[in-house]
Design a protein around this motif. Structure first.
Motif, PDB file in Angstrom:
ATOM      1  N   GLY A 108       0.816  -1.223   0.000  1.00  0.00           N
ATOM      2  CA  GLY A 108       0.000   0.000   0.000  1.00  0.00           C
ATOM      3  C   GLY A 108       0.840   1.260   0.000  1.00  0.00           C
ATOM      4  O   GLY A 108       0.511   2.237   0.655  1.00  0.00           O
ATOM      5  N   PRO A 110       3.049   4.674  -1.558  1.00  0.00           N
ATOM      6  CA  PRO A 110       2.558   5.924  -2.144  1.00  0.00           C
ATOM      7  C   PRO A 110       2.273   5.797  -3.637  1.00  0.00           C
ATOM      8  O   PRO A 110       2.728   4.848  -4.271  1.00  0.00           O
ATOM      9  CB  PRO A 110       3.719   6.904  -1.908  1.00  0.00           C
ATOM     10  CG  PRO A 110       4.921   6.044  -1.770  1.00  0.00           C
ATOM     11  CD  PRO A 110       4.456   4.763  -1.149  1.00  0.00           C
ATOM     12  N   SER A 111       1.511   6.743  -4.175  1.00  0.00           N
ATOM     13  CA  SER A 111       1.185   6.618  -5.591  1.00  0.00           C
ATOM     14  C   SER A 111       2.269   7.259  -6.445  1.00  0.00           C
ATOM     15  O   SER A 111       3.111   8.019  -5.981  1.00  0.00           O
ATOM     16  CB  SER A 111      -0.197   7.189  -5.890  1.00  0.00           C
ATOM     17  OG  SER A 111      -0.254   8.526  -5.498  1.00  0.00           O
ATOM     18  N   VAL A 112       2.228   6.872  -7.708  1.00  0.00           N
ATOM     19  CA  VAL A 112       3.256   7.316  -8.644  1.00  0.00           C
ATOM     20  C   VAL A 112       3.037   8.795  -8.960  1.00  0.00           C
ATOM     21  O   VAL A 112       1.907   9.232  -9.146  1.00  0.00           O
ATOM     22  CB  VAL A 112       3.172   6.492  -9.945  1.00  0.00           C
ATOM     23  CG1 VAL A 112       4.138   7.022 -10.992  1.00  0.00           C
ATOM     24  CG2 VAL A 112       3.453   5.029  -9.654  1.00  0.00           C
ATOM     25  N   ASN A 113       4.088   9.540  -9.016  1.00  0.00           N
ATOM     26  CA  ASN A 113       4.015  10.933  -9.435  1.00  0.00           C
ATOM     27  C   ASN A 113       3.562  10.975 -10.895  1.00  0.00           C
ATOM     28  O   ASN A 113       4.217  10.384 -11.755  1.00  0.00           O
ATOM     29  CB  ASN A 113       5.396  11.580  -9.293  1.00  0.00           C
ATOM     30  CG  ASN A 113       5.362  13.080  -9.525  1.00  0.00           C
ATOM     31  OD1 ASN A 113       4.544  13.577 -10.298  1.00  0.00           O
ATOM     32  ND2 ASN A 113       6.250  13.799  -8.862  1.00  0.00           N
ATOM     33  N   PRO A 114       2.436  11.662 -11.175  1.00  0.00           N
ATOM     34  CA  PRO A 114       1.955  11.702 -12.564  1.00  0.00           C
ATOM     35  C   PRO A 114       3.029  12.186 -13.539  1.00  0.00           C
ATOM     36  O   PRO A 114       3.023  11.804 -14.705  1.00  0.00           O
ATOM     37  CB  PRO A 114       0.794  12.692 -12.506  1.00  0.00           C
ATOM     38  CG  PRO A 114       0.302  12.623 -11.095  1.00  0.00           C
ATOM     39  CD  PRO A 114       1.524  12.360 -10.260  1.00  0.00           C
ATOM     40  N   ALA A 115       3.959  12.985 -13.050  1.00  0.00           N
ATOM     41  CA  ALA A 115       5.016  13.484 -13.933  1.00  0.00           C
ATOM     42  C   ALA A 115       5.985  12.379 -14.346  1.00  0.00           C
ATOM     43  O   ALA A 115       6.783  12.567 -15.264  1.00  0.00           O
ATOM     44  CB  ALA A 115       5.774  14.618 -13.247  1.00  0.00           C
ATOM     45  N   LYS A 116       5.937  11.224 -13.669  1.00  0.00           N
ATOM     46  CA  LYS A 116       6.816  10.114 -14.033  1.00  0.00           C
ATOM     47  C   LYS A 116       6.085   9.037 -14.837  1.00  0.00           C
ATOM     48  O   LYS A 116       6.588   7.932 -15.026  1.00  0.00           O
ATOM     49  CB  LYS A 116       7.425   9.474 -12.777  1.00  0.00           C
ATOM     50  CG  LYS A 116       8.351  10.406 -12.001  1.00  0.00           C
ATOM     51  CD  LYS A 116       9.594  10.791 -12.790  1.00  0.00           C
ATOM     52  CE  LYS A 116      10.720   9.801 -12.617  1.00  0.00           C
ATOM     53  NZ  LYS A 116      11.933  10.238 -13.353  1.00  0.00           N
ATOM     54  N   ARG A 117       4.896   9.341 -15.267  1.00  0.00           N
ATOM     55  CA  ARG A 117       4.175   8.408 -16.123  1.00  0.00           C
ATOM     56  C   ARG A 117       4.384   8.804 -17.583  1.00  0.00           C
ATOM     57  O   ARG A 117       4.603   9.967 -17.877  1.00  0.00           O
ATOM     58  CB  ARG A 117       2.670   8.468 -15.840  1.00  0.00           C
ATOM     59  CG  ARG A 117       2.264   7.904 -14.490  1.00  0.00           C
ATOM     60  CD  ARG A 117       0.783   8.155 -14.281  1.00  0.00           C
ATOM     61  NE  ARG A 117       0.330   7.619 -13.012  1.00  0.00           N
ATOM     62  CZ  ARG A 117      -0.268   6.425 -12.868  1.00  0.00           C
ATOM     63  NH1 ARG A 117      -0.496   5.668 -13.927  1.00  0.00           N
ATOM     64  NH2 ARG A 117      -0.645   5.997 -11.693  1.00  0.00           N
ATOM     65  N   GLU A 223       4.645  -3.971  -8.492  1.00  0.00           N
ATOM     66  CA  GLU A 223       5.367  -2.709  -8.607  1.00  0.00           C
ATOM     67  C   GLU A 223       6.878  -2.921  -8.538  1.00  0.00           C
ATOM     68  O   GLU A 223       7.633  -2.309  -9.281  1.00  0.00           O
ATOM     69  CB  GLU A 223       4.906  -1.792  -7.467  1.00  0.00           C
ATOM     70  CG  GLU A 223       5.224  -0.344  -7.641  1.00  0.00           C
ATOM     71  CD  GLU A 223       4.359   0.511  -6.713  1.00  0.00           C
ATOM     72  OE1 GLU A 223       3.329   1.029  -7.181  1.00  0.00           O
ATOM     73  OE2 GLU A 223       4.685   0.630  -5.519  1.00  0.00           O
ATOM     74  N   SER A 268     -12.512   5.813  -3.664  1.00  0.00           N
ATOM     75  CA  SER A 268     -11.092   6.057  -3.381  1.00  0.00           C
ATOM     76  C   SER A 268     -10.343   4.757  -3.133  1.00  0.00           C
ATOM     77  O   SER A 268      -9.189   4.601  -3.548  1.00  0.00           O
ATOM     78  CB  SER A 268     -10.933   6.961  -2.156  1.00  0.00           C
ATOM     79  OG  SER A 268     -11.572   8.191  -2.366  1.00  0.00           O
ATOM     80  N   ALA A 271      -9.892   3.044  -6.431  1.00  0.00           N
ATOM     81  CA  ALA A 271      -8.978   3.830  -7.271  1.00  0.00           C
ATOM     82  C   ALA A 271      -7.529   3.672  -6.821  1.00  0.00           C
ATOM     83  O   ALA A 271      -6.631   3.569  -7.642  1.00  0.00           O
ATOM     84  CB  ALA A 271      -9.384   5.294  -7.251  1.00  0.00           C
ATOM     85  N   SER A 272      -7.313   3.620  -5.502  1.00  0.00           N
ATOM     86  CA  SER A 272      -5.919   3.562  -5.069  1.00  0.00           C
ATOM     87  C   SER A 272      -5.281   2.237  -5.499  1.00  0.00           C
ATOM     88  O   SER A 272      -4.074   2.166  -5.674  1.00  0.00           O
ATOM     89  CB  SER A 272      -5.801   3.765  -3.565  1.00  0.00           C
ATOM     90  OG  SER A 272      -6.314   2.661  -2.880  1.00  0.00           O
ATOM     91  N   GLU A 275      -5.124   2.488  -9.724  1.00  0.00           N
ATOM     92  CA  GLU A 275      -4.163   3.493 -10.216  1.00  0.00           C
ATOM     93  C   GLU A 275      -2.717   3.012 -10.123  1.00  0.00           C
ATOM     94  O   GLU A 275      -1.798   3.695 -10.549  1.00  0.00           O
ATOM     95  CB  GLU A 275      -4.341   4.812  -9.473  1.00  0.00           C
ATOM     96  CG  GLU A 275      -5.549   5.626  -9.923  1.00  0.00           C
ATOM     97  CD  GLU A 275      -5.311   6.421 -11.218  1.00  0.00           C
ATOM     98  OE1 GLU A 275      -4.262   7.051 -11.344  1.00  0.00           O
ATOM     99  OE2 GLU A 275      -6.181   6.373 -12.101  1.00  0.00           O
ATOM    100  N   PHE A 280       6.002   3.224 -16.404  1.00  0.00           N
ATOM    101  CA  PHE A 280       6.991   4.108 -15.791  1.00  0.00           C
ATOM    102  C   PHE A 280       7.861   4.758 -16.858  1.00  0.00           C
ATOM    103  O   PHE A 280       8.258   4.107 -17.824  1.00  0.00           O
ATOM    104  CB  PHE A 280       7.912   3.313 -14.857  1.00  0.00           C
ATOM    105  CG  PHE A 280       7.300   2.970 -13.529  1.00  0.00           C
ATOM    106  CD1 PHE A 280       6.983   3.971 -12.623  1.00  0.00           C
ATOM    107  CD2 PHE A 280       7.062   1.653 -13.192  1.00  0.00           C
ATOM    108  CE1 PHE A 280       6.436   3.655 -11.384  1.00  0.00           C
ATOM    109  CE2 PHE A 280       6.512   1.325 -11.957  1.00  0.00           C
ATOM    110  CZ  PHE A 280       6.200   2.332 -11.059  1.00  0.00           C
TER     111      PHE A 280
END
Ligand SMILES: Nc1ncnc2c1ncn2[C@@H]1O[C@H](COP(=O)(O)OP(=O)(O)O)[C@@H](O)[C@H]1O
Ligand SMILES: [Mg+2]
Lengths: 479, 577
Positions: A108, A110-117, A223, A268, A271-272, A275, A280
């Motif tokens: 569980g 943290p989520s991926v930084n959208p800037a790294k997708r 992951e 949520s 989604a978690s 997502e 990557f």
């Protein structure tokens, strides 16, 4: 060094309460009673009162049970040694293999930084025309199969897993029937895919809390593989069981439900997990295929409804076939422009004509007279269902596109299909009349014509070609 | 200012209960300390000596007894040059910077400055020593991309101030002092190019709010002609999943005729934002020739990011939008999806064990929605120029059923409603805005009488279509059938718009006026055919040709040629033409 407590003063559902100090939120504890030992997790702190959710259930837990805090939250071992192995929802071996305890990772995370997708770009080939042609699956997509209980969604998942070119398969089973678990295991074993698979399986007879852990454990492992550059396919079946486990626990915790008993954070929570699907920027990818059974075959039920808002499309499985209407791959346009010049056109044309066929069927059932055009559509619809929609069909995309042309040629004049002439010139089978019904992929493959004028084909965008008469009955899709 | 400290006495999900001694205030920010980490949180309820705080991060590891540092400040954002082109999370953390610092994952407890501190801006003072100014009035300007960014008297300052000194023209960072002001009692304040503002309070440093009257051209024909949006107005886009809410907003963010677009990706898919943030820098803004990103700010708090920060994200967005409005600019703020924001409120309310309203949403949901949309509007600034914030929010109703609290609460306050229908999206009739259900209180870009006539054709044509399902084509009169064909024609050539065609995807107001005029003429014409089959095939051909027309550049010869061809086709079948 960690303190042990001996006095449980409250037990309700799977939750026990003790008084303790210095305990951390989400920390794990071992709860030992006469009936055995189970892990438990801190789910609430209020002054010196600690609420713990017992993974194996509170059944048999005594008021003098021994509670020992472990100083960390839920972890799972991660290494190559996981491959070929089968575990429970609490990550204990379910096969006869050894316990793994090295290289523990937290679940569980943290989520991926959208800037790294990055924008997804690789097609996942399945050999299933209803997917490859009409709703192409894309690496890093998150996509559920919506089905009534009893539909063959598990065999479909297994088949896609075997056919897809991925490095690692992670299977998370929730509320799985024991037979289905054995089915997955045997199928993967027979095909030799078990050695690149790790399974975390909660069966219907296992403790409900373990069901909750399955997606997080599966995705945490997925992951790690993805970070090492692997292309990972994660199968989650059945996410409705996961949601139901959350509902059950929320109710025993006396949380206020929002819709049909489900907790207000259902969206949520789902989604978690979903997502975690990712491509990557500079490492591997996770593709998530899930099964979501629809209670009462109702797509507006909170679980499929919330899921549809989260995932990148859905496959509707109905009567053993993937429905062309209602099914959607939101990522298909990222890849189907680069497969073959006729891909988008064939996709649009076949579906439009199939929609027209459905309308004709309706007219027929209401007793209206069948015109010549109706007769053509009836012939076409029948072949489309048998040769494209049937799930036993297994042909590569190119073969399926050729087959599409063949069916068109056997049923219609080129003009009647509305396909632009440059594509007709390039792809329309010349000797249409010779090859009838059973035109297989092989039979048509060597007829693959040369590439048509590229400029023309590219102008043919989905919306343009799709928005004409295709008008499926919404009732049949949603009911 | 003394730092108020508190101690954690409870943890439940993202909610902590904190015991404190000295004064704290509602919505004040506190940082829960977890070892070296500081987790940002916000007071949402105070009872006696205990406050409940929602934490903007995962709370795992917090413990009873851990300290909390209160800041004395409400949740605030940084305002100043350098906001444009940024990609922030809901708390204004710059995501690309965060990625440089932390790698693939969003590590909790890392907060970076929203505005770059070392960038030098070319500052030109406009105020002079001795001027008397109030909050929101201009001290000087810096060029930010294609805009003249006004450096204003900070909004938090009340009363009037006299300019005591001004920096001379030159290059400054946002932390350098560019003016000193003296208040009425003689105390002086140093002003830099950056100010902070609490996101939950509206910025009201303007003279007056006006009624929104000027159309905001989105270049979507269905919207601008039939269900228009006004600059400074509000609108919502509810629809079931997959109906096209996000695609419609993406198109609007590209083509809308405004100066600045603030996109709040609130609680939905990360992948969709990735498309925007990877593609916008590559796309040209047709109005300016610059990259689209130059006029855009993205607030990205997608579904797997912390829920409390999701709640903050729409406020962060609208605060940035209001800031640029203060410069006399027209700003469009898009939120996708306001339902996720409402759900965040519901989650918080549930943890606080408040008495729930319908579907467990808090009883105050409607007033929260209303006051959010109230932050839109056209205003006259203190220098007499005007600026606007237009707000468009998508709504994701459970089960696609509009009869639910968020949709209903929103419909009460917005000026236009673009309801997406499942039937239309299934039939690939994009944009799937239901032409019979939707409405707008604003002025259309085309002539009103023509729009009403068109609406009537759609309405009656749809009735005929329904009837025909029962009685078949045979049982339908020639006149009714004609009406049906005309409404289908209007639908497929005007309402439907191909999002992927370079020309058709965006239709200017001028072109809409022209094209709708021509098509309206066709709809009013009295056409005659020998039978239904000929009528149908005529309209097939007319539709096909009109679509070709839609794909031709308005200035081209092709456009004129096709129009002539269309007019000829219609006149050939018109009675007493
Ligand atoms: N204007 C459009 N033109 C073509 N396809 C569209 C359009 N709008 C939506 N779609 C299709 O529908 C899918 C879902 O749209 P999206 O905007 O993501 O729906 P929502 O946000 O309502 O769930 C898209 O991936 C695309 O395939
Ligand atoms: Mg969307």
């Amino acid at each position: 060094m960690h303190k042990v407590y001996h006095r449980v003063h409250n037990i309700a559902g799977n939750v026990i309460n003790i008084r303790a100090e210095g305990v951390r939120y989400r920390e794990l504890a071992e709860v030992t009673s006469r009936t055995g030992t189970s892990l438990a997790q801190v789910i609430r702190l209020q002054d010196d009162e600690v609420s713990l959710q017992v993974f194996a259930g509170a059944r048999g837990v005594a008021t003098d049970a021994q509670v020992r805090f472990l100083g960390h939250s839920m972890q799972v071992p991660y290494s190559e040694a996981l491959l070929g192995r089968i575990f429970t929802g609490a990550a204990n071996p379910r096969d006869r293999g050894p316990e793994l305890a090295e290289n523990l990772i937290e679940i569980g995370g943290p989520s991926v930084n959208p800037a790294k997708r990055i924008i997804p770009r690789n097609m996942v080939r399945t050999g299933i025309p209803m997917i490859d042609v009409f709703n192409t699956l894309v690496e890093s997509q998150k996509l559920p199969i919506f089905a009534r209980a009893g539909e063959p969604y598990n065999p479909l998942l297994a088949r896609i897993a075997l056919q897809a070119e991925v490095d690692v398969i992670v299977l998370g089973g929730m509320g799985l029937k024991h037979d289905d678990y054995l089915y997955f295991r045997d199928t993967l074993e027979e095909s030799g895919a078990l050695s690149r698979t790790v399974m975390f399986v909660h069966t219907a007879s296992d403790p409900i809390v373990e069901c909750l852990l399955v997606p997080d454990i599966s995705l945490a492992v997925a992951e790690q593989f993805a970070l090492e550059g692997k292309r990972v396919l994660c199968l989650l079946t059945d996410m409705t069981s996961f949601a139901d486990a959350m509902k059950e626990i929320a109710i025993t915790m006396e949380q206020i439900p929002s819709n049909r008993g489900y907790p207000g954070d259902l969206y949520s929570q789902l989604a978690s997990r979903y997502e975690k699907a990712v491509d990557f920027d500079g490492a591997g990818s996770i593709t998530i295929l899930a099964a979501t059974t629809m209670p009462g075959d109702d797509v507006t039920h909170p679980v499929p409804d919330n899921t549809g808002y989260i995932t990148e499309g859905q496959f509707y499985l109905r009567d053993g076939r993937i429905e062309p209407f209602g099914s959607l791959s939101r990522l298909k346009q990222q890849v189907n422009g680069d497969t073959r010049d006729d891909h988008r056109t064939i996709m649009d044309t076949l579906v439009q004509l199939y929609a027209a066929y459905r309308e004709t069927l309706e007219k027929q059932s209401m007793g209206f007279r069948m015109s010549d055009w109706d007769e053509k559509l009836l012939k076409y619809g029948d072949r489309f269902e048998k040769e494209m929609m049937d799930l036993t069909v297994n042909i590569p995309l190119e073969g399926a596109l050729d087959l599409g042309w063949q069916i068109l040629a056997d049923c219609f004049e080129p003009m009647e299909t509305g396909i632009q002439s440059s594509l007709i010139d390039a792809f329309w089978p010349r000797s249409a009349s010779q090859s009838e019904a059973s035109s297989s992929a092989e039979a048509t493959e060597d007829k693959t014509p040369g590439k048509p004028d590229e400029g023309d084909a590219e102008e043919d965008t989905p919306a343009e070609a799709e928005d004409t008469e295709a008008k499926p009955e919404p009732e049949t899709v949603e009911a | 200012m003394t730092q108020v400290q508190g101690t954690i006495v409870g943890v439940n999900g993202n909610m902590i209960t904190v015991e404190f001694e000295d004064a704290v205030s509602m919505n004040e920010v506190g940082y829960a300390r977890l070892g070296d980490l500081r987790l940002m949180s916000e007071i949402v309820r105070i009872r006696g000596k205990r406050a409940d705080l929602q934490v903007f991060e995962d709370t795992a590891g917090l413990s009873v007894g851990d300290p909390v540092d209160f800041t004395g400040e409400m949740l605030s954002v940084e305002l100043g040059p350098g906001l444009l082109t940024q990609v922030y999370d809901g708390l204004q953390n710059p995501l690309p910077k965060l990625a440089e610092e932390c790698g693939f994952f969003l590590q909790r407890g890392t907060y970076l400055p929203a505005l770059p501190r070392d960038t030098k801006w070319i500052y030109t003072p406009t105020a002079s020593v001795g001027d008397t100014l109030t909050a929101g009035e201009t001290l000087g300007t810096v060029p930010e991309g294609m805009f003249e960014h006004r450096i204003m008297v900070p909004f938090r300052l009340r009363g009037s101030y006299t300019v005591a000194s001004v920096a001379k023209a030159g290059e400054y960072t946002i932390e350098d002092t560019i003016a000193t002001l003296t208040d009425e009692s003689g105390d002086s304040v140093e002003v830099s190019m950056m100010q902070r503002w609490p996101v939950k309070l509206p910025i009201q440093a303007y003279r007056e709010r006006l009624r929104p009257t000027e159309p905001l051209v989105t270049q979507s024909r269905t919207v601008d002609t039939f269900f228009p949006v006004a600059r400074g107005g509000t609108y919502c886009v509810p629809g079931p999943f997959g109906a096209g809410k996000t695609v419609l907003q993406q198109l609007t963010s590209r083509y809308a005729d405004v100066d600045i677009v603030v996109i709040a990706a609130c609680g939905e898919r990360a992948g969709e934002v990735v498309e925007t943030l990877r593609e916008f820098p590559e796309l040209d803004d047709p109005r300016t020739g610059k990259s689209l990103m130059d006029r855009t700010v993205i607030i990205c708090n997608t579904s797997s990011m912390p829920v409390a920060a999701r709640e903050a994200s729409v406020y962060t967005g609208v605060t940035l939008a209001s800031y640029y409005r203060q410069m006399g600019l027209n700003v469009l703020m898009l939120a996708d999806s306001t339902s996720r924001w409402a759900q965040a409120l519901r989650e918080t309310s549930g943890r606080l064990e408040e008495i729930p309203g319908e579907e467990a949403f808090p009883a105050y949901l409607e007033s929260v929605i209303a006051s959010f949309y109230e932050r839109g509007g056209v205003v006259t600034l203190k220098d007499g120029t005007t600026g606007s914030v237009t707000i468009g929010g998508t709504v994701s109703p459970a089960g696609g059923n509009f009869d639910e609290p968020v949709t209903q609460g929103t419909l009460k306050v917005v000026g236009a409603f673009h309801g997406l229908s499942r039937a239309r999206s299934d039939a690939r009739r994009y944009p799937a805005i239901d032409p019979l259900d939707s409405w707008s209180k604003y002025e259309s870009v085309v002539d009103n009488a023509a729009v009403e006539a068109g609406r009537s054709v759609l309405q009656r044509g749809s009735e005929v279509g329904q009837m025909m399902k029962v009685v078949g084509e045979e049982g339908t009169s020639q006149d009714d059938f004609m009406l049906y064909l005309k409404s289908e024609y209007l639908d497929s050539t005007y309402l439907q718009q191909n999002a992927f065609d370079p020309v058709d995807s965006a239709t200017s107001a001028e072109r809409q006026q022209h094209v709708f005029g021509v098509i309206s003429g066709f709809l009013q014409a009295d056409l005659s055919f020998k039978d239904k089959t000929t009528a149908r095939s005529f309209f097939h051909q007319l539709t096909q040709t009109t679509r070709d027309w839609n794909r031709a550049e308005m200035e081209s010869q092709e456009f004129k040629d096709i129009q002539a061809r269309l007019e000829k086709m219609v006149s050939e079948v018109t009675v007493n033409a």
